[in-house]
Design a protein around this motif. Structure first.
Motif, PDB file in Angstrom:
ATOM      1  N   HIS A 119       0.859  -1.178   0.000  1.00 38.44           N
ATOM      2  CA  HIS A 119       0.000   0.000   0.000  1.00 38.44           C
ATOM      3  C   HIS A 119       0.892   1.223   0.000  1.00 38.44           C
ATOM      4  N   ARG A 120       0.638   2.132  -0.960  1.00 38.85           N
ATOM      5  CA  ARG A 120       1.335   3.409  -0.994  1.00 38.85           C
ATOM      6  C   ARG A 120       0.294   4.514  -1.092  1.00 38.85           C
ATOM      7  N   HIS A 121       0.512   5.553  -0.319  1.00 34.49           N
ATOM      8  CA  HIS A 121      -0.435   6.657  -0.239  1.00 34.49           C
ATOM      9  C   HIS A 121      -0.557   7.371  -1.585  1.00 34.49           C
ATOM     10  N   LEU A 122      -1.768   7.796  -1.925  1.00 30.33           N
ATOM     11  CA  LEU A 122      -1.987   8.586  -3.131  1.00 30.33           C
ATOM     12  C   LEU A 122      -1.432   9.993  -2.894  1.00 30.33           C
ATOM     13  N   ASP A 123      -0.229  10.232  -3.389  1.00 29.46           N
ATOM     14  CA  ASP A 123       0.445  11.481  -3.056  1.00 29.46           C
ATOM     15  C   ASP A 123       1.535  11.727  -4.079  1.00 29.46           C
ATOM     16  N   TRP A 124       1.989  12.990  -4.186  1.00 28.65           N
ATOM     17  CA  TRP A 124       3.112  13.301  -5.066  1.00 28.65           C
ATOM     18  C   TRP A 124       4.435  12.956  -4.400  1.00 28.65           C
ATOM     19  N   ARG A 125       4.408  12.661  -3.116  1.00 25.98           N
ATOM     20  CA  ARG A 125       5.651  12.465  -2.372  1.00 25.98           C
ATOM     21  C   ARG A 125       5.903  10.976  -2.171  1.00 25.98           C
ATOM     22  N   PRO A 126       6.958  10.395  -2.748  1.00 24.86           N
ATOM     23  CA  PRO A 126       7.236   8.970  -2.579  1.00 24.86           C
ATOM     24  C   PRO A 126       7.395   8.609  -1.107  1.00 24.86           C
ATOM     25  N   PRO A 127       6.953   7.402  -0.713  1.00 23.33           N
ATOM     26  CA  PRO A 127       6.987   7.057   0.712  1.00 23.33           C
ATOM     27  C   PRO A 127       8.371   7.082   1.332  1.00 23.33           C
ATOM     28  N   LEU A 128       9.403   6.768   0.552  1.00 21.78           N
ATOM     29  CA  LEU A 128      10.739   6.738   1.151  1.00 21.78           C
ATOM     30  C   LEU A 128      11.283   8.126   1.445  1.00 21.78           C
ATOM     31  N   GLU A 129      10.621   9.174   0.938  1.00 24.52           N
ATOM     32  CA  GLU A 129      11.024  10.532   1.326  1.00 24.52           C
ATOM     33  C   GLU A 129      10.719  10.804   2.799  1.00 24.52           C
ATOM     34  N   TRP A 130       9.884   9.958   3.402  1.00 26.45           N
ATOM     35  CA  TRP A 130       9.541  10.135   4.814  1.00 26.45           C
ATOM     36  C   TRP A 130      10.526   9.429   5.744  1.00 26.45           C
ATOM     37  N   LEU A 131      11.510   8.723   5.186  1.00 23.03           N
ATOM     38  CA  LEU A 131      12.528   8.098   6.038  1.00 23.03           C
ATOM     39  C   LEU A 131      13.221   9.168   6.880  1.00 23.03           C
ATOM     40  N   GLY A 132      13.363   8.874   8.156  1.00 17.25           N
ATOM     41  CA  GLY A 132      13.934   9.844   9.085  1.00 17.25           C
ATOM     42  C   GLY A 132      12.880  10.542   9.905  1.00 17.25           C
ATOM     43  N   ASP A 133      11.594  10.488   9.445  1.00 12.50           N
ATOM     44  CA  ASP A 133      10.495  11.040  10.230  1.00 12.50           C
ATOM     45  C   ASP A 133      10.055  10.021  11.280  1.00 12.50           C
ATOM     46  N   ASP A 134       9.275  10.483  12.239  1.00  6.20           N
ATOM     47  CA  ASP A 134       8.731   9.579  13.248  1.00  6.20           C
ATOM     48  C   ASP A 134       7.719   8.625  12.623  1.00  6.20           C
ATOM     49  N   PHE A 135       7.477   7.516  13.315  1.00  5.77           N
ATOM     50  CA  PHE A 135       6.433   6.549  12.976  1.00  5.77           C
ATOM     51  C   PHE A 135       6.674   5.867  11.623  1.00  5.77           C
ATOM     52  N   PHE A 136       7.932   5.505  11.378  1.00  5.44           N
ATOM     53  CA  PHE A 136       8.302   4.711  10.204  1.00  5.44           C
ATOM     54  C   PHE A 136       9.015   3.480  10.755  1.00  5.44           C
ATOM     55  N   TRP A 137       8.372   2.336  10.646  1.00  6.66           N
ATOM     56  CA  TRP A 137       8.857   1.121  11.278  1.00  6.66           C
ATOM     57  C   TRP A 137       9.188   0.045  10.247  1.00  6.66           C
ATOM     58  N   ALA A 138      10.161  -0.798  10.587  1.00  2.42           N
ATOM     59  CA  ALA A 138      10.574  -1.888   9.699  1.00  2.42           C
ATOM     60  C   ALA A 138      10.766  -3.171  10.499  1.00  2.42           C
ATOM     61  N   VAL A 139      10.544  -4.298   9.834  1.00  4.93           N
ATOM     62  CA  VAL A 139      10.879  -5.608  10.394  1.00  4.93           C
ATOM     63  C   VAL A 139      12.166  -6.062   9.720  1.00  4.93           C
ATOM     64  N   GLU A 140      13.188  -6.304  10.509  1.00  6.37           N
ATOM     65  CA  GLU A 140      14.484  -6.735   9.992  1.00  6.37           C
ATOM     66  C   GLU A 140      14.715  -8.188  10.382  1.00  6.37           C
TER      67      GLU A 140
END
Length: 284
Positions: free
Chosen positions: A28-49
């Protein structure tokens, strides 16, 4: 044995997240002009490693205070969608609560994602509907006492204030987002009257197609032709540059916008995307 951890994503994860998004079809990717990975470094971005791999990610950074959009949810085939969401949402929800809480919203494009949201207590709020304008002759429209000019970077603080006055809280953009939209714009103009900037539009795109990313008119001057004037000047710009189609989306219950777009020749495409929200209370 491969270790598994759920942790905040950071800029060092960019390539691995990019690979995950590229190779996995269920995302799922938000309908937006801004790619989701541009939000890396912001709060509330979580990953499973898992070992050296990132196998799932969830990003729901705040757009403005109290509002967070699900910008990305993706997982590899080693996870079911339900399990990946549960692990990531538990971490994200706890993090959001500790930060004071927020309304978390998502625009649904796929039935599998809609099912996950409903199973986790998200409530249907409204829908986003799509419209499209194709080249056709139109009558020039002007608004009395208002001139349309190119937007400049110096206009963005006032443009943000107009945006804030024009939309419900859920749909507001921060100045940071508007600044990014402006930097990617194909055409951006403001409507200026005796009281200063009273409306604006930002359009993105390339080739023969364009997308009206944002149009706002201050409530104090709505109904006076400002929106029509902005669109008329935009149509002129599009045609001069060979763009013969313009898409836009708006809320299904935003009757003012729908009337304007349809009056200016936009037609509904039949596409509609439900909007779901979940209120995360703060934990103090």
């Amino acid at each position: 044995m491969i270790s598994t951890q759920v942790r905040p994503a950071d800029l060092r994860d960019h390539q691995r997240l990019s690979n995950l998004i590229f190779f996995e079809t269920r995302s799922h990717r938000h309908l937006d002009w801004r790619p989701p990975l541009e939000w890396l470094g912001d709060d509330f971005f979580w990953a499973v490693e898992e070992g050296e791999r990132i196998t799932a990610a969830l990003a729901c950074p705040k757009e403005i205070k109290g509002i967070a959009w699900v910008r990305l949810f993706v997982h590899s085939g080693s996870w079911s969608a339900e399990n990946a969401w549960t692990v990531l949402w538990d971490a994200a929800r706890a993090d959001i609560a500790r930060a004071g809480g927020a309304k978390v919203a998502a625009i649904v494009q796929y039935s599998w994602f809609q099912k996950i949201l409903e199973l986790n207590g998200f409530e249907s709020r409204q829908s986003i509907v799509m419209l499209e304008w194709s080249y056709q002759p139109w009558a020039a429209r002007e608004a009395e006492g208002v001139r349309i000019r190119r937007m400049t970077e110096a206009d963005l603080p006032i443009v943000t204030a107009v945006d804030c006055a024009s939309f419900d809280q859920l749909w507001l953009y921060s100045e940071v987002s508007l600044r990014r939209a402006f930097s990617h714009s194909l055409f951006a103009t403001v409507a200026e009257g005796s009281r200063g900037i009273v409306g604006y539009q930002i359009t993105t795109g390339m080739g023969t197609r364009a997308h009206l990313a944002r149009l706002a008119v201050h409530p104090a001057v709505q109904g006076r032709g400002v929106g029509g004037a902005l669109l008329g000047h935009l149509f002129d710009d599009l045609v001069r540059n060979g763009c013969l189609k313009l898409s836009v989306n708006t809320q299904s219950d935003n009757l003012t916008s729908l009337r304007l777009y349809q009056k200016m020749g936009f037609l509904r495409t039949g596409e509609a995307y439900p909007v779901y929200t979940f209120d995360v209370p703060g934990s103090y």
